[in-house]
Design a protein around this motif. Sequence first.
Motif, short mmCIF file in Angstrom:
data_model
loop_
_atom_site.label_atom_id
_atom_site.label_comp_id
_atom_site.label_asym_id
_atom_site.label_seq_id
_atom_site.Cartn_x
_atom_site.Cartn_y
_atom_site.Cartn_z
N SER A 29 2.64 -2.37 4.02
CA SER A 29 1.19 -2.48 3.85
C SER A 29 0.39 -2.49 5.15
N ALA A 30 0.75 -3.37 6.10
CA ALA A 30 -0.16 -3.61 7.24
C ALA A 30 -0.39 -2.35 8.08
N THR A 31 0.68 -1.62 8.39
CA THR A 31 0.51 -0.44 9.24
C THR A 31 -0.29 0.63 8.51
N ALA A 32 -0.08 0.77 7.22
CA ALA A 32 -0.87 1.73 6.43
C ALA A 32 -2.36 1.35 6.51
N ALA A 33 -2.64 0.05 6.37
CA ALA A 33 -4.04 -0.38 6.43
C ALA A 33 -4.64 -0.09 7.80
N LYS A 34 -3.84 -0.25 8.86
CA LYS A 34 -4.35 0.03 10.22
C LYS A 34 -4.56 1.53 10.41
N VAL A 35 -3.57 2.32 10.03
CA VAL A 35 -3.65 3.78 10.24
C VAL A 35 -4.81 4.37 9.45
N PHE A 36 -5.01 3.88 8.22
CA PHE A 36 -6.08 4.45 7.39
C PHE A 36 -7.37 3.62 7.48
N ILE B 9 0.88 -1.18 0.00
CA ILE B 9 0.00 0.00 0.00
C ILE B 9 0.91 1.22 0.00
N ASP B 10 0.85 2.00 -1.07
CA ASP B 10 1.63 3.24 -1.14
C ASP B 10 0.75 4.37 -0.61
N THR B 11 1.16 4.90 0.53
CA THR B 11 0.33 5.89 1.25
C THR B 11 0.37 7.28 0.63
N HIS B 12 1.18 7.47 -0.43
CA HIS B 12 1.45 8.86 -0.84
C HIS B 12 1.82 8.93 -2.31
N GLU C 298 6.35 9.00 8.07
CA GLU C 298 6.34 8.29 6.78
C GLU C 298 7.60 8.65 5.97
N PRO C 299 8.66 7.85 6.03
CA PRO C 299 9.73 8.04 5.05
C PRO C 299 9.27 7.51 3.70
N ILE C 300 9.94 7.92 2.64
CA ILE C 300 9.51 7.51 1.29
C ILE C 300 10.65 6.78 0.58
N ALA C 301 10.29 6.09 -0.49
CA ALA C 301 11.28 5.28 -1.22
C ALA C 301 12.49 6.12 -1.61
N ALA C 302 12.25 7.34 -2.10
CA ALA C 302 13.35 8.20 -2.54
C ALA C 302 14.34 8.44 -1.40
N GLY C 303 13.82 8.80 -0.24
CA GLY C 303 14.67 9.14 0.90
C GLY C 303 15.37 7.92 1.50
N LEU C 304 14.80 6.73 1.28
CA LEU C 304 15.40 5.50 1.80
C LEU C 304 16.40 4.91 0.80
N GLY C 305 16.25 5.32 -0.47
CA GLY C 305 17.02 4.65 -1.52
C GLY C 305 18.11 5.48 -2.15
N THR C 306 18.03 6.81 -2.02
CA THR C 306 19.08 7.63 -2.64
C THR C 306 19.28 8.90 -1.79
N LEU D 78 9.96 5.22 13.01
CA LEU D 78 9.13 5.62 11.87
C LEU D 78 8.27 4.39 11.55
N GLN D 79 7.09 4.62 10.98
CA GLN D 79 6.11 3.54 11.01
C GLN D 79 5.75 2.90 9.66
N LEU D 80 5.75 3.67 8.61
CA LEU D 80 5.21 3.14 7.35
C LEU D 80 5.78 3.94 6.19
N THR D 81 5.58 3.45 4.99
CA THR D 81 6.24 4.09 3.84
C THR D 81 5.28 4.40 2.69
N GLY D 82 5.58 5.50 2.03
CA GLY D 82 4.92 5.85 0.78
C GLY D 82 6.00 6.16 -0.24
N THR D 83 5.64 6.95 -1.25
CA THR D 83 6.66 7.33 -2.23
C THR D 83 6.65 8.82 -2.57
N ASP D 84 5.50 9.50 -2.37
CA ASP D 84 5.37 10.87 -2.87
C ASP D 84 5.60 10.89 -4.38
N ASN D 85 5.25 9.77 -5.05
CA ASN D 85 5.47 9.70 -6.51
C ASN D 85 4.79 10.89 -7.20
#
Length: 505
Positions: free
Chosen positions: A380-387, A65-68, A272-280, A321-328
């Motif tokens: 996915s799971a924490t996003a589903a719980k939070v939302f 689940i991409d939160t963002h 919510e950290p994002i893929a960009a910030g975790l990957g580059t 930090l709890q869950l991840t999105g991308t801000d794509n």
Amino acid sequence: MTDHIQSAQSRIFIKNGTIVNDDQSFHADIYIEDGIIKQVGTNLVIPGGARTIDARGKFVMPGGIDTHTHFQMPFMGTVSADDFYSGTKAALAGGTTMIIDFVIPQKGESLLDAYEKWRGWADAKVCCDYGLHVAVTWWNDQVSKEMDVLCSEKGVNSYKVFMAYKDVFMLDDDEIYHCFKRCKELKALPMVHAENGHLIAIKSRELLQQGVSGPEGHLQSRPEEVEEEATTRAITIADQAGAPLYVVHVMSKSSANVISKARREGKIVFGEPIAAGLGTDGTHHYNKCWRHAAGHVMGPPLRADPTTPGYLMDLLANNDLQLTGTDNCTFNADQKAIGKDNFTRIPNGVNGVEDRMSIIWEKGVYSGKMDPCRFVAVTSATAAKVFNIYPKKGRIAVGSDADIVIWNGEATRTISAKTHHQAVDFNIFEGMTVHGVPEYVITGGSIVMDEGQLKVTQGLGRFVPTPVNSQTVFGRVGNREKSRQPQIVEREPYTGPVVEIKEED
Ligand code: URP
Ligand code: ZN
Ligand code: ZN
Ligand code: ZN
């Protein structure tokens, strides 16, 4: 013949895999019918006509689940390149089966009108299920009333405010307070883009005057402290309003530390950290190639400190930090070029929706920082719980939606704009080889990635309403409020003299 094909598609038997939820992993088989997980266990009795997938040696996990995301978002004079079709197609290609996008009204625009506009854009195009957050970009009674309608009738339970983008989306502290308080009344979750927009505007002007016009100016106009200060301020405002808070796109060590400390103090904050910030990282802003540097421009910026991604991953692994999105929010070269002579005009945004799962597997699981259960929690799971859509989403269990990824944790792929499924002509993870490849992706019971072959259907996804009052978010809020009632001291009235105030002439 047609009947046979339909039954084969609606009945799926996944055998021999390792099922991974956020709290346990175990060996079992799964039977899916009509888009729902009907059986989980061993020695299942399977009706005829089911498609069988052998998942031996693979992880069978809830789809991501991409939160963002910001698909086809009108922003900075243009519209983001990935729309709800290419964006959700790319999501599925990477093992993500649900995205949550943002409705962003202009200042003065009705939130309900904007919501209907986004639904119109998304419904016809989405290849996977989706939800919507709504941004609050201005404040008055109408906005407050429309938030109620959105919560009670339109399936929205989260509202984002911007502390940046001065004169465009930014709210001031008193407006943010009113918005957060309204969220608390509605049992909706306030979200924040935490950067000090006043300081960014001033620093941008100064840098331009000093002759800095390239993408490196973007980074220098928005130092880490500017994110840290706003994060602290947002948490303070939320706490004073008695509201929980969700900090989107946590990009810096110092902002992550602020969130971690606040949680330790008992404040209800999600990061919510994002893929960009975790990957580059943000060293790319200094690249000699203008397009390359501009391709990394987003807000808050990727940080120049190259130890940042690893640090954010450590905090994610350990639930600071709890869950991840991308801000794509992607822009092609000619769109980024709007800011070729002035970094403040480079449309802000990067990719991530396709690569988030692999990036987190590589840098989180393969590196030994987190186990597969934690991977499921943060993807996915924490996003589903939070939302508040759990366990319909974010869990492999009887009765849950058949949104599933069959994951090969040892296989590798090399990320490239030449091979990705996104519409954008650039990829911030270009050339990175990552472990973790989705071999099968099932969305709403349909196999859309089949032995690595992608076959999506436009419009197949559905809008998923997110109900208010998530217990993961609001479970503590009621009693906390009771314990924080204002104190009144009963005392004798003051009867002595009172100095007279002279009227000014
Ligand atoms: O640069 C970014 N983050 N673009 C999307 C808009 C936002 O602030 O999330
Ligand atoms: Zn933002
Ligand atoms: Zn280049
Ligand atoms: Zn965003």
